[in-house]
Design a protein around this motif. Structure first.
Motif, short mmCIF file in Angstrom:
data_model
loop_
_atom_site.label_atom_id
_atom_site.label_comp_id
_atom_site.label_asym_id
_atom_site.label_seq_id
_atom_site.Cartn_x
_atom_site.Cartn_y
_atom_site.Cartn_z
N LEU A 193 50.90 -12.15 38.20
CA LEU A 193 51.99 -12.20 39.16
C LEU A 193 51.73 -13.29 40.20
O LEU A 193 50.59 -13.68 40.44
N GLY A 194 52.79 -13.77 40.85
CA GLY A 194 52.64 -14.69 41.95
C GLY A 194 52.13 -13.97 43.19
O GLY A 194 52.16 -12.73 43.27
N ALA A 195 51.67 -14.74 44.17
CA ALA A 195 51.13 -14.13 45.39
C ALA A 195 52.17 -13.26 46.09
O ALA A 195 51.85 -12.19 46.61
N GLY A 196 53.43 -13.73 46.11
CA GLY A 196 54.48 -12.94 46.77
C GLY A 196 54.65 -11.58 46.13
O GLY A 196 54.77 -10.56 46.83
N ALA A 197 54.67 -11.55 44.81
CA ALA A 197 54.81 -10.27 44.10
C ALA A 197 53.61 -9.37 44.35
O ALA A 197 53.74 -8.14 44.46
N ARG A 198 52.41 -9.97 44.43
CA ARG A 198 51.21 -9.16 44.70
C ARG A 198 51.24 -8.60 46.12
O ARG A 198 50.84 -7.46 46.36
N ILE A 199 51.71 -9.41 47.08
CA ILE A 199 51.85 -8.91 48.45
C ILE A 199 52.79 -7.70 48.47
O ILE A 199 52.49 -6.67 49.09
N ALA A 200 53.93 -7.84 47.80
CA ALA A 200 54.91 -6.75 47.77
C ALA A 200 54.32 -5.49 47.14
O ALA A 200 54.53 -4.37 47.61
N ALA A 201 53.55 -5.68 46.05
CA ALA A 201 52.96 -4.53 45.37
C ALA A 201 51.95 -3.82 46.26
O ALA A 201 51.97 -2.58 46.37
N TYR A 202 51.06 -4.57 46.90
CA TYR A 202 50.07 -3.93 47.78
C TYR A 202 50.74 -3.34 49.02
O TYR A 202 50.29 -2.31 49.56
#
Length: 407
Positions: A6-15
């Motif tokens: 995933l991109g960093a933005g998607a990982r931020i959203a997930a966490y």
């Protein structure tokens, strides 16, 4: 754990969701703009390193969880896994004499360490990992067998070697390995009899605070280093001036991460004064000969950082204009040029100039391919270019596949 692909933005959203935080809640906790967080999570804006560090600290996770590092697939493709294990093994010993370990004279080892310094400046990670472990074993053995000035010289060479390896570990997102290498640098720097090797260690230690967001700690480290070498700077010792200039530039970036534009520009002014005092570019062959152990430095480095400071402060058009004024002299370190192009690409992207961003990214790959392949900002820029482009050019698709960016 969110998918590394995933991109960093998607990982931020997930966490963020794992922590049961709203976007506004995370933005407030991380002290970042809510609108920027929204754009990063949707992939329309790239996440800067300072933004990622702020979010990671707010979420109580390592920043590498958000960048997706280490990039395991690329490490396997580049055959770095085995040499990385060898490096870790070599770091087990730093203060013991081993039986039956053949070693060469320091005079024979020194050219190989110089080669590692130059490989670091060329961003040749595989070359460093392939040779550093055996050199570390030899130099640790010599540092324990030799006495007096000779032992100090062995530790001096170890500092340079550890620094080269630390740059690779940092680039690959291996925070634990960076910490171990910094500890080894500290041990040898304090035994090198050279205050500039201690300054080099502190310079690298301050760098590590970028990933944790502890910028106030980084500033304290730099102040201590500057105080230690002040006498040399006042005497216009070139090695001291190079060290102090680099410390000032690092302080300028730390100040931008703290949102202090005045302090950042003040540090740049001090750095510019030191470059004027030096009167030339210290690069390449100076490192292990005429200016033994010196950090490279000069007006070009100041110009590159001037653009980087404006980028970090959010003045993206100013950053682009300053980047255009950078004229790179012959023989300038590819690692530094590559980083400059990576920053410039992000600045172009943030003013809506996708063509300029892609051009800069391709230049980064040309001059420092391994740096471009592993730098998380490159992946962020590529992902945002794909997200915002009406028609994705073949060169962008090819770069994305090469860098491991999922389209």
């Amino acid at each position: 754990m969110p998918d590394r692909r995933l991109g960093a933005g998607a990982r931020i959203a997930a966490y963020r969701r794992l922590n049961r935080l709203t976007q506004r809640g995370l933005a407030a906790r991380a002290n970042v703009s809510h609108s920027l967080l929204t754009k990063v999570e949707t992939g329309s804006k790239p996440a800067s390193q300072s933004f990622l560090a702020a979010c990671a600290r707010a979420l109580s996770i390592p920043v590498t969880h958000l960048t997706g590092q280490p990039f395991i697939e690329q490490q396997a493709e580049d055959r770095l896994s085995g040499p990385l294990n060898d490096l870790r093994a070599s770091l087990e010993n730093f203060d013991l004499t081993l039986d039956d370990l053949p070693v060469r004279l320091l005079a024979d080892i020194r050219p190989d360490v110089r080669d590692m310094v130059l490989a670091r400046r060329d961003a040749q990670y595989a070359r460093i990992l392939g040779r550093a472990p055996a050199l570390i074993d030899e130099l640790v053995q010599q540092s324990q067998i030799l006495t007096g000035h000779d032992a100090e010289q062995a530790h001096h060479l170890l500092v340079q070697l550890y620094r080269s390896a630390a740059d690779v570990a940092y680039a690959l997102g291996l925070a634990d390995l960076v910490s171990l290498l910094l500890a080894r640098m500290d041990f040898s720097a304090s035994r090198s009899g050279d205050p500039y090797q201690v300054a080099t260690y502190r310079y690298m230690r301050a760098y590590s605070t970028f990933t944790t967001g502890r910028h106030e700690v980084g500033q304290k480290i730099i102040r201590a280093a500057l105080a230690d070498i002040d006498i040399g700077v006042r005497a216009a010792d070139p090695v001291a001036v190079c060290a102090a200039g680099n410390l000032r530039l690092r302080a300028s970036i730390l100040a931008t991460r703290q949102g202090d534009a005045e302090a950042a520009r003040g540090e740049l002014a001090e750095a510019r004064h030191l470059a004027d005092m030096l009167g030339r570019e210290v690069t390449g062959s100076d490192l292990a000969t005429g200016c033994a152990g010196a950090m490279s430095y000069g007006a070009t480095n100041v110009a590159i950082h001037s653009a980087a400071v404006e980028l970090e402060l959010g003045n993206h058009r100013s950053a682009v204009q300053l980047a255009k004024q950078v004229h790179v002299p012959s023989g300038y370190p590819p690692d530094r040029i590559g980083h400059h192009h990576i920053d410039t690409a992000r600045a172009h992207l943030l003013i809506g100039d996708n063509d300029g961003a892609l051009t800069s990214i391709l230049k980064a790959r040309q001059v420092a391919p391994q740096k471009a392949r592993y730098h998380p900002s490159v992946r962020e820029t590529i992902a945002s270019l794909v997200h915002t482009s009406r028609h994705t050019p073949d060169s962008l698709i090819g770069f994305a596949h090469w860098a491991g960016v999922q389209l």
